[in-house]
Design an enzyme around this catalytic site. Structure first.
Site, PDB file in Angstrom:
ATOM      1  N   HIS A 314       1.106  -1.508  -0.084  1.00  0.00           N
ATOM      2  CA  HIS A 314      -0.063   0.365   0.027  1.00  0.00           C
ATOM      3  C   HIS A 314       0.649   0.891   0.545  1.00  0.00           C
ATOM      4  O   HIS A 314       2.200   1.269   0.513  1.00  0.00           O
ATOM      5  CB  HIS A 314      -1.103   0.125   1.619  1.00  0.00           C
ATOM      6  CG  HIS A 314      -1.847   0.868   1.134  1.00  0.00           C
ATOM      7  ND1 HIS A 314      -1.700   2.375   1.115  1.00  0.00           N
ATOM      8  CD2 HIS A 314      -3.429   0.615   0.765  1.00  0.00           C
ATOM      9  CE1 HIS A 314      -2.941   2.611   0.910  1.00  0.00           C
ATOM     10  NE2 HIS A 314      -3.994   2.032   0.303  1.00  0.00           N
ATOM     11  N   ASP A 372      -8.071  -5.235   0.637  1.00  0.00           N
ATOM     12  CA  ASP A 372      -8.639  -6.201  -0.802  1.00  0.00           C
ATOM     13  C   ASP A 372      -8.484  -7.985  -0.945  1.00  0.00           C
ATOM     14  O   ASP A 372      -9.066  -8.707  -1.063  1.00  0.00           O
ATOM     15  CB  ASP A 372      -7.721  -5.542  -2.576  1.00  0.00           C
ATOM     16  CG  ASP A 372      -8.785  -4.019  -2.318  1.00  0.00           C
ATOM     17  OD1 ASP A 372      -9.539  -3.780  -2.059  1.00  0.00           O
ATOM     18  OD2 ASP A 372      -7.993  -3.149  -2.542  1.00  0.00           O
TER      19      ASP A 372
HETATM   20  N1  CMC Z   1       4.271  -7.336  -5.087  1.00  0.00           N
HETATM   21  C1  CMC Z   1       5.668  -7.314  -5.332  1.00  0.00           C
HETATM   22  N2  CMC Z   1       6.452  -6.642  -4.920  1.00  0.00           N
HETATM   23  C2  CMC Z   1       5.830  -5.040  -4.550  1.00  0.00           C
HETATM   24  C3  CMC Z   1       4.058  -5.354  -3.800  1.00  0.00           C
HETATM   25  C4  CMC Z   1       3.799  -6.614  -4.409  1.00  0.00           C
HETATM   26  N3  CMC Z   1       2.593  -5.776  -4.210  1.00  0.00           N
HETATM   27  N4  CMC Z   1       3.796  -3.460  -3.859  1.00  0.00           N
HETATM   28  C5  CMC Z   1       4.891  -3.445  -3.757  1.00  0.00           C
HETATM   29  N5  CMC Z   1       5.824  -4.456  -4.015  1.00  0.00           N
HETATM   30  C6  CMC Z   1       7.808  -3.676  -4.034  1.00  0.00           C
HETATM   31  C7  CMC Z   1       7.989  -2.729  -5.217  1.00  0.00           C
HETATM   32  O1  CMC Z   1       8.463  -3.312  -6.328  1.00  0.00           O
HETATM   33  C8  CMC Z   1       8.981  -1.966  -5.238  1.00  0.00           C
HETATM   34  O2  CMC Z   1      10.271  -2.533  -4.544  1.00  0.00           O
HETATM   35  P1  CMC Z   1      12.203  -2.539  -4.847  1.00  0.00           P
HETATM   36  O3  CMC Z   1      11.636  -0.888  -3.476  1.00  0.00           O
HETATM   37  O4  CMC Z   1      12.147  -3.638  -4.981  1.00  0.00           O
HETATM   38  O5  CMC Z   1      11.427  -1.716  -6.741  1.00  0.00           O
HETATM   39  C9  CMC Z   1       8.780  -1.788  -3.082  1.00  0.00           C
HETATM   40  O6  CMC Z   1       7.626  -2.827  -2.963  1.00  0.00           O
HETATM   41  C10 CMC Z   1       8.310  -0.408  -3.179  1.00  0.00           C
HETATM   42  O7  CMC Z   1       6.471  -0.610  -3.963  1.00  0.00           O
HETATM   43  P2  CMC Z   1       5.632   0.869  -4.619  1.00  0.00           P
HETATM   44  O8  CMC Z   1       5.704   0.117  -6.144  1.00  0.00           O
HETATM   45  O9  CMC Z   1       7.506   1.873  -4.619  1.00  0.00           O
HETATM   46  O10 CMC Z   1       5.410   1.100  -3.945  1.00  0.00           O
HETATM   47  P3  CMC Z   1       3.671   2.192  -3.612  1.00  0.00           P
HETATM   48  O11 CMC Z   1       3.640   2.783  -2.698  1.00  0.00           O
HETATM   49  O12 CMC Z   1       4.154   3.006  -5.243  1.00  0.00           O
HETATM   50  O13 CMC Z   1       2.848   0.987  -4.268  1.00  0.00           O
HETATM   51  C11 CMC Z   1       0.479  -0.352  -4.765  1.00  0.00           C
HETATM   52  C12 CMC Z   1       1.791   1.140  -3.862  1.00  0.00           C
HETATM   53  C13 CMC Z   1      -0.583  -0.028  -3.921  1.00  0.00           C
HETATM   54  C14 CMC Z   1       0.382   0.348  -5.726  1.00  0.00           C
HETATM   55  C15 CMC Z   1       1.405  -1.885  -4.769  1.00  0.00           C
HETATM   56  O14 CMC Z   1       1.366  -2.030  -3.579  1.00  0.00           O
HETATM   57  C16 CMC Z   1       1.066  -2.584  -5.895  1.00  0.00           C
HETATM   58  O15 CMC Z   1       0.871  -2.431  -6.402  1.00  0.00           O
HETATM   59  N6  CMC Z   1       0.107  -3.211  -4.675  1.00  0.00           N
HETATM   60  C17 CMC Z   1      -0.707  -4.418  -5.524  1.00  0.00           C
HETATM   61  C18 CMC Z   1      -1.766  -4.100  -5.671  1.00  0.00           C
HETATM   62  C19 CMC Z   1      -3.092  -3.513  -5.108  1.00  0.00           C
HETATM   63  O16 CMC Z   1      -3.276  -4.748  -4.151  1.00  0.00           O
HETATM   64  N7  CMC Z   1      -3.609  -2.541  -4.537  1.00  0.00           N
HETATM   65  C20 CMC Z   1      -4.302  -2.014  -4.094  1.00  0.00           C
HETATM   66  C21 CMC Z   1      -4.338  -1.246  -2.443  1.00  0.00           C
HETATM   67  S1  CMC Z   1      -4.938  -0.953  -1.104  1.00  0.00           S
HETATM   68  C22 CMC Z   1      -6.656  -0.869  -1.666  1.00  0.00           C
HETATM   69  C23 CMC Z   1      -6.986   0.666  -2.270  1.00  0.00           C
HETATM   70  O17 CMC Z   1      -6.927   1.715  -1.860  1.00  0.00           O
HETATM   71  O18 CMC Z   1      -7.347   1.106  -3.746  1.00  0.00           O
END
Ligand code: CMC
Length: 437
Positions: A314, A372
């Site tokens: 998240h 989710d």
């Molecule tokens: N699976 C694997 N790796 C992950 C995931 C995941 N679900 N989420 C983040 N990472 C990794 C990412 O690759 C990065 O790694 P590194 O530092 O080595 O490059 C690190 O964790 C930080 O991730 P980020 O992309 O900088 O995090 P963000 O804050 O930009 O993204 C997110 C948040 C929700 C978009 C992402 O965690 C994600 O895509 N999760 C899966 C989709 C999901 O479940 N979304 C629902 C969010 S809750 C409901 C809502 O509020 O809508």
């Protein structure tokens, strides 16, 4: 209220340009903000913050999240207390008006919402224009946007009465529209709302009843549905809420602004995650189930695979999402009620959760299950088809979008949202005749 801090920030430049003092404001809780509104006028420079990692786009009194603690407050009340002690419509009242209703206010509000549940009869003809296999979120984006074509008397965003009636209409009609979208895809007749049922009970009836027999909502499932609504009701300045605020900042009508929120929510990184999560569990199940989790996790950790563990991670929560804890509880209750404890997908989800919580990759990145992760399993158990999950999220989030939109319109400092950019493209050049390009 934004309280000026005694502390100021000083911006200095290494080329000797004059320094600039920036005011700092304190909120009631959470990080202070540095006020950069005069930055461009005084320095000719913008700030650069794609994805708004460090930018507060507004001040707000509605929802507070402490992502490190895993805390979520609506108007100061912890989500854990609201989920247990209040129903969704009480939560709506709280989000819209700032306080929980007393008994009389609750009754009056319930009556008001439950007497706007019917939609203009023409809406069904509009719905008929869609393919029966259209994605429900494609249909919902269209239907919600179309409300502005049916309710002309509540489209002036600057008129508080219009905003109030549009708010009630949207909250009241979203369940009807989601259920209609569902019935349309399966070729069953629409079920008209029944206003003496609870908000969630009425929704379940419109979803699952047919005109051929009596439908008796199951209390455990209705409670679960109501909890899903409550947990998704608002989440401060997330992508769809920011979309609604930005869209509404142009002065467009509330229905159009909420339709923009629905469209944004659809994405798999946001509201589409519950659908993506269940599809992911289904894929793992099909490819060998629990025995293949190790292989799947390996793929997730491989940056080149493009595979993510959906329902994990998240932007704000770097701790267990408090909504996920509550949803996990509901998940057990629903599966118990339906005798589905041995449901292979639930077992798989539990196993995935365990492994991911212990795995160095997830621990180091503070990736915990989000709401989710469990809400998909609950909805599937209730009988809601997977493609409809995000539409239900949209239904629940509508009140948050409206509360945030109304807060923005009422803010004397509000302006049309207009971000700036760092331009790195071609400088001015001349168009050559086509033969010379
Ligand atoms: N699976 C694997 N790796 C992950 C995931 C995941 N679900 N989420 C983040 N990472 C990794 C990412 O690759 C990065 O790694 P590194 O530092 O080595 O490059 C690190 O964790 C930080 O991730 P980020 O992309 O900088 O995090 P963000 O804050 O930009 O993204 C997110 C948040 C929700 C978009 C992402 O965690 C994600 O895509 N999760 C899966 C989709 C999901 O479940 N979304 C629902 C969010 S809750 C409901 C809502 O509020 O809508």
């Amino acid at each position: 209220m934004m309280t000026p801090s005694d502390v100021k920030a000083t911006l200095a430049f290494s080329d000797g340009s004059p320094t600039m003092e920036l005011p700092i404001y304190k909120g009631s809780i959470g990080p202070d903000v540095i006020d950069i509104r005069k930055l461009y006028a005084q320095t000719g420079k913008f700030t650069y913050d794609p994805g708004f990692l460090s930018t507060a786009s507004c001040n707000s009194t509605i929802t507070y999240i402490d992502g490190d603690k895993g805390e979520l407050l609506y108007r100061g009340y912890p989500i854990e207390q609201l989920a247990v002690n209040c129903d969704y419509l009480e939560t709506c009242y709280l989000l819209l008006y700032g306080e929980l209703p007393n008994a009389a206010q609750k009754e009056e509000f319930n009556h008001r919402v439950m007497h706007h549940t019917m939609v203009n009869e023409q809406m069904q003809f509009f719905l008929r224009g869609f393919r029966r296999d259209a994605h429900p979120m494609a249909v919902m984006t269209g239907l919600v946007g179309a409300l502005s074509a049916f309710y002309h008397d509540s489209t002036d965003i600057n008129n508080p009465e219009h905003r109030e009636i549009a708010a009630i209409r949207l909250i009241a009609k979203m369940p009807t529209l989601v259920a209609m979208a569902y019935k349309y895809t399966i070729g069953q007749p629409y079920i008209y709302p029944k206003n003496d049922l609870s908000y969630a009970g009425n929704f379940m009836r419109m979803m699952f009843a047919t005109p051929c027999e009596e439908y008796k909502p199951n209390d455990v499932l209705v409670r679960a549905m109501d909890r899903i609504f409550t947990l998704h009701a608002d989440h401060e300045q997330n992508a769809s809420t920011s979309t609604v605020r930005l869209c509404g900042s142009s002065g467009t009508n509330p229905f159009a602004a909420i339709a923009a929120g629905v469209a944004c929510l659809w994405g798999p990184a946001h509201g589409g995650a519950n659908e993506a999560c269940l599809n992911m569990l289904g894929d793992i199940q099909q490819n060998g189930g629990v025995a293949k989790i190790g292989e799947f996790i390996k793929q997730v950790k491989d940056k080149n695979s493009g595979v993510k563990l959906m329902g994990f991670g998240h932007r704000v929560y770097k701790n267990y999402d408090p909504r996920a804890k509550l949803m996990r509880e509901t998940c057990h209750e629903v599966l118990g009620e339906l005798g589905l404890q041995d449901d292979p997908l639930f077992k798989l989800a539990m196993e995935l959760e365990k492994i991911a919580l212990e795995d160095e990759y997830f621990v180091a990145r503070k990736l915990y299950p989000n709401v989710d992760f469990y809400s998909g399993i609950v909805q599937r158990a209730i009988g809601i088809p997977v493609p409809l999950f995000t539409a239900i999220f949209a239904l629940a989030r509508t009140v948050g979008w409206i509360a945030q939109l109304n807060e923005m319109i009422g803010d004397p400092e509000y302006k049309i949202g207009r971000p700036r950019q760092l331009f790195v493209g071609a400088k001015s050049r001349d168009v050559k005749p086509i033969g010379q390009r």
